[in-house]
Design a protein around this motif. Structure first.
Motif, short mmCIF file in Angstrom:
data_model
loop_
_atom_site.label_atom_id
_atom_site.label_comp_id
_atom_site.label_asym_id
_atom_site.label_seq_id
_atom_site.Cartn_x
_atom_site.Cartn_y
_atom_site.Cartn_z
N ALA A 80 1.19 -1.57 0.29
CA ALA A 80 -0.22 -0.16 0.02
C ALA A 80 0.30 1.10 -0.24
O ALA A 80 0.71 1.65 -0.85
N ALA A 81 2.17 1.23 0.69
CA ALA A 81 2.72 2.27 0.51
C ALA A 81 4.02 2.82 -0.77
O ALA A 81 3.50 3.48 -1.01
N ILE A 82 3.81 1.81 -1.30
CA ILE A 82 4.92 2.00 -2.54
C ILE A 82 2.99 2.69 -3.53
O ILE A 82 3.76 3.08 -4.26
N ASN A 86 3.61 6.05 -5.52
CA ASN A 86 3.58 6.66 -6.67
C ASN A 86 2.68 7.47 -7.48
O ASN A 86 2.82 8.29 -7.72
N ILE A 87 1.62 7.55 -6.56
CA ILE A 87 0.53 8.33 -6.02
C ILE A 87 0.73 10.06 -5.77
O ILE A 87 0.71 10.47 -6.76
N ALA A 88 1.53 10.18 -4.56
CA ALA A 88 2.02 10.94 -4.01
C ALA A 88 2.93 11.59 -3.80
O ALA A 88 3.15 13.28 -3.85
N CYS A 96 11.87 8.52 -5.40
CA CYS A 96 11.43 7.27 -4.89
C CYS A 96 10.83 5.51 -5.53
O CYS A 96 10.66 4.70 -5.30
N ALA A 97 11.75 5.41 -7.19
CA ALA A 97 11.46 4.12 -8.05
C ALA A 97 12.58 3.45 -7.13
O ALA A 97 12.26 1.97 -7.15
N GLN A 98 13.48 3.91 -6.63
CA GLN A 98 14.54 3.48 -6.22
C GLN A 98 14.55 3.26 -5.24
O GLN A 98 14.72 1.88 -4.64
N PHE A 99 14.12 3.83 -4.49
CA PHE A 99 13.47 3.27 -3.02
C PHE A 99 12.27 2.58 -3.02
O PHE A 99 12.45 1.62 -1.90
N GLU A 100 11.24 2.43 -4.23
CA GLU A 100 10.28 1.25 -3.78
C GLU A 100 11.11 0.18 -4.51
O GLU A 100 10.71 -1.74 -3.76
N GLU A 101 12.32 -0.11 -5.61
CA GLU A 101 12.89 -1.51 -5.68
C GLU A 101 13.65 -1.85 -4.23
O GLU A 101 13.47 -2.90 -4.38
N TYR A 102 14.11 -1.04 -3.21
CA TYR A 102 14.46 -1.31 -2.30
C TYR A 102 13.20 -1.75 -1.38
O TYR A 102 13.96 -3.15 -0.95
#
Length: 173
Positions: A80-82, A86-88, A96-102
């Motif tokens: 849900a956080a991911i 991506n929305i906010a 943020c893309a790298q954080f999502e990958e992490y």
């Protein structure tokens, strides 16, 4: 996934439940017609862009708290956080893309409000290439993300790309 199904059901339920709240809120804002509504949406877009840091922090906190689906819930599941990142957050902070990958490569299951609120400042520091203070009072999540980023950067600097001749040899072989 089960999480997606839960969010879909929660969204449908929340649409029904908040209709009265939305109508009441629109009345409080003085929204009487479509033009008034568009003015409110325009103001929200300005806040979401983050030009006013204080307003953006309030918006950022609202996004997190709005998605607390159960009474007493204090954390968001990582999935849900991911979605919310991506929305906010993603348009303002490409890191943020790298954080999502992490997040997808770790065993982290949840994100709390303190971590969510610190995202803005940490992303700003990391994205500007400013010095990230590991001794600061950051949540461990960000220290680990910083280490992960550095490990990836170091590993990429040691890579040597094959020459054109080596590529041709491997294709022929």
């Amino acid at each position: 996934t089960a999480t997606t199904e839960i969010y879909t059901q929660a969204f449908v339920g929340s649409v029904r439940c908040v209709q009265e709240t939305v109508i009441t809120g629109m009345k409080k804002l003085g929204v009487k017609n479509q033009e008034d509504w568009l003015n409110c949406v325009g103001a929200l877009k300005v806040i979401a862009k983050g030009e006013d840091k204080d307003e953006y922090k309030l918006f950022h906190s609202f996004v997190f708290k709005y998605h607390m689906l159960k009474p007493g819930q204090k954390v968001l599941e990582i999935d849900a956080a991911i979605v919310l990142l991506n929305i906010a957050v993603a348009k303002r902070f490409p890191i943020c893309a790298q954080f999502e990958e992490y997040l997808r490569t770790t065993e982290k299951k949840v994100m709390n409000h303190d971590q969510w609120m610190n995202l803005i400042e940490v992303f700003g520091i990391l994205q500007s290439k400013a010095e990230y203070d590991m001794s600061g009072a950051w949540p461990t999540l960000f220290d680990e993300f910083h280490d992960w980023l550095n490990a990836r950067t170091v590993s990429y600097t040691h890579l040597t790309l094959p020459t054109k001749a080596q590529v041709q040899i491997s294709v022929v072989a």
